[in-house]
Design a protein around this motif. Structure first.
Motif, PDB file in Angstrom:
ATOM      1  N   THR A   1     -96.531  12.736  43.971  1.00  0.00           N
ATOM      2  CA  THR A   1     -96.299  11.380  44.635  1.00  0.00           C
ATOM      3  C   THR A   1     -95.263  11.471  45.429  1.00  0.00           C
ATOM      4  O   THR A   1     -95.371  10.611  46.561  1.00  0.00           O
ATOM      5  N   SER A   2     -94.312  12.177  45.443  1.00  0.00           N
ATOM      6  CA  SER A   2     -93.068  12.215  46.242  1.00  0.00           C
ATOM      7  C   SER A   2     -93.780  12.680  47.584  1.00  0.00           C
ATOM      8  O   SER A   2     -92.871  12.268  48.552  1.00  0.00           O
ATOM      9  N   ALA A   3     -94.797  13.427  47.685  1.00  0.00           N
ATOM     10  CA  ALA A   3     -95.134  14.100  49.180  1.00  0.00           C
ATOM     11  C   ALA A   3     -95.585  12.750  50.042  1.00  0.00           C
ATOM     12  O   ALA A   3     -95.509  12.682  51.153  1.00  0.00           O
TER      13      ALA A   3
ATOM     14  N   GLY B   1     -88.676   4.372  53.062  1.00  0.00           N
ATOM     15  CA  GLY B   1     -88.772   5.976  53.085  1.00  0.00           C
ATOM     16  C   GLY B   1     -89.131   6.663  54.290  1.00  0.00           C
ATOM     17  O   GLY B   1     -89.336   7.942  54.203  1.00  0.00           O
ATOM     18  N   GLY B   2     -89.716   5.843  55.227  1.00  0.00           N
ATOM     19  CA  GLY B   2     -90.436   6.714  56.345  1.00  0.00           C
ATOM     20  C   GLY B   2     -89.501   6.791  57.518  1.00  0.00           C
ATOM     21  O   GLY B   2     -88.305   7.368  57.373  1.00  0.00           O
ATOM     22  N   LEU B   3     -89.918   6.509  58.748  1.00  0.00           N
ATOM     23  CA  LEU B   3     -88.974   6.859  59.864  1.00  0.00           C
ATOM     24  C   LEU B   3     -87.896   5.994  59.900  1.00  0.00           C
ATOM     25  O   LEU B   3     -87.924   4.878  59.625  1.00  0.00           O
ATOM     26  N   THR B   4     -86.612   6.872  60.142  1.00  0.00           N
ATOM     27  CA  THR B   4     -85.428   6.069  60.472  1.00  0.00           C
ATOM     28  C   THR B   4     -85.246   5.646  61.941  1.00  0.00           C
ATOM     29  O   THR B   4     -85.838   6.271  62.654  1.00  0.00           O
ATOM     30  N   LEU B   5     -84.263   4.780  62.159  1.00  0.00           N
ATOM     31  CA  LEU B   5     -83.985   4.529  63.370  1.00  0.00           C
ATOM     32  C   LEU B   5     -83.523   5.494  64.246  1.00  0.00           C
ATOM     33  O   LEU B   5     -83.834   5.650  65.540  1.00  0.00           O
ATOM     34  N   ALA B   6     -82.700   6.662  63.580  1.00  0.00           N
ATOM     35  CA  ALA B   6     -82.215   7.627  64.447  1.00  0.00           C
ATOM     36  C   ALA B   6     -83.422   8.677  64.621  1.00  0.00           C
ATOM     37  O   ALA B   6     -83.380   9.005  65.817  1.00  0.00           O
TER      38      ALA B   6
END
Length: 432
Positions: free
Chosen positions: A36-38, A46-51
């Motif tokens: 599930t963690s995948a 938990g997805g794409l960060t602003l950075a």
């Protein structure tokens, strides 16, 4: 992890729609045979960060979310696939899943490929003798291929690289242009960077041989040497009977013959194709331009699919589309959500990914044609759209289902009516 090394995946998940998004994630991971963690990066927090986004494009100020659903029931070349689809349009994921269920009865989807060749174009102007320049360039084939392959030894190591050249003289409104096509096997990459680099590298020598000057040196998104084909048999009884089959064939013939209908017919195909391309971090615009150019390859715009009736009375669907997609480089590697989608799919090559995409496009189109032929597009689509309307009216997560149910029952799926129903529900809750 290869398919053989993990738990055998299956794409039949009964009642997936009845669970919460969190519960669905666990069920999908279990069915795919992964942790599930995948898939945790598909969660909003938990997805794409602003950075990370700031490194992908220029002038980043934020991000916009697109829902990712999972289409079930797909069997493609004998392998069950759970298919991530990124789209904002209601009914797309459900329709693809339902069509795939109908195809399972007869073995699912079967695919084939023409290869992994992308084309780079080098445009040459001011040739005094274009016909002779064409032949001189063809005589220099081996030299130009060697020069091109020197630009990407890694691709060559993996079995790819420049394979062939072709040369055309094109009469334009500003004179005759000589155009060289460099054919490059890009393997598991989409290929734009590789072919563009090669085109830039050979351009000076091409100009010298042709006796002109080069202008554009860039890939073509008309990827007609990278075709993916898919076919499936859809069960007559599951579709709704012999009349529905005949009507879908007639609807298909309409789209083949009329560009006005073909535009909407193909839009339905792209609902499925673009959703998988986006979910896996591939270039939606490249794929869309390639598909639409392929629809006009014979001079008129026509349908990308064909539907026929077989000897048993079942519906046979086929599709052929250029799919320039990859698993290495670009957003597929840079975007954590795209990586999770690829992991969920379990594909290991660009051809496997293209097979999934073409199959989803065929399934999506079948579902749309069936809805049009059997009951009209609005009934099923608007029922699912009602939830979006309810949310637009301001309904909370807990209120959406109640509001949607009311406006569907009344056949009045408008934001104004949803607001009235919501006010009535809240007034009733207060009085209790």
């Amino acid at each position: 992890m290869s398919i053989d090394e993990r738990t055998a995946p299956h794409s039949r998940i009964s009642g997936l729609r009845d669970h919460s998004p969190e519960a669905r994630l666990g069920l999908v991971a279990e069915a795919a045979g992964i942790e599930t963690s995948a898939l945790s990066v598909l969660q909003p927090d938990g997805g794409l960060t602003l950075a990370q986004a700031d490194h992908m494009i220029e002038n980043v100020v934020g991000m916009i979310g697109v829902p990712v659903g999972v289409a079930t029931n797909f069997t493609i070349d004998g392998v069950d696939r759970l298919v991530p689809m990124a789209t904002e349009e209601p009914s797309v994921v459900a329709a693809a899943s339902n069509a795939a269920r109908m195809a399972r009865e007869h073995g699912g989807f079967h695919t084939s490929h023409s290869g992994d060749i992308m084309i780079a174009q080098v445009q040459v102007l001011d040739c005094i003798d274009p016909a002779s320049a064409r032949l001189r360039l063809l005589e220099a084939r081996d030299e130009l291929l060697e020069l091109a392959n020197a630009q990407d030894p890694v691709l060559v190591t993996f079995g790819g690289g420049a394979r062939e050249i072709s040369v055309r003289s094109i009469d334009t409104r500003v004179g005759t242009h000589v155009v060289l096509h460099l054919h490059v096997d890009v393997r598991d990459a989409m290929g734009a960077n590789a072919v563009n680099t090669m085109a830039e590298a050979i351009a000076p020598r091409v100009a010298e041989i042709a006796g002109g000057r080069t202008l554009l040196r860039i890939l073509s998104n008309k990827a007609d040497l990278r075709l993916t084909r898919a076919r499936a048999v859809f069960d007559q009884e599951l579709l709704g009977g012999a009349q529905v089959v005949d009507d879908i064939v007639a609807a298909s013939a309409f789209a083949e013959a009329d560009p006005y209908r073909a535009a909407t017919h193909n839009k339905g195909i792209m609902n499925g194709i673009t959703a998988v391309v986006l979910a896996t971090g591939n270039d939606t615009r490249a794929v869309e331009s390639g598909c639409h150019s392929h629809a006009a390859r014979e001079g008129g715009y026509t349908a990308l699919t064909r539907f026929e009736k077989d000897a048993a009375g079942n519906l046979v669907g086929t599709i052929e589309v250029p799919l320039a997609v990859g698993l290495v480089g670009g957003a597929t590697r840079a975007h954590p959500g795209a990586q999770a989608s690829v992991r969920l799919l379990g594909v290991e090559t660009a051809r496997e990914l293209a097979a999934v995409i073409a199959s989803v496009g065929l399934a999506q189109n079948l579902a749309a044609c069936r809805a049009l032929a059997a009951e009209g597009i609005q009934r099923g689509h608007m029922s699912l759209h009602a939830r979006t309307v309810a949310a637009s009216a301001g309904a909370s997560v807990e209120e959406v289902a109640q509001v949607a149910e009311r406006i569907v029952a009344e056949r009045n799926i408008r934001v104004e009516r949803a607001k009235e129903v919501l006010a009535e529900l809240r007034e009733g809750a207060v009085s209790e």
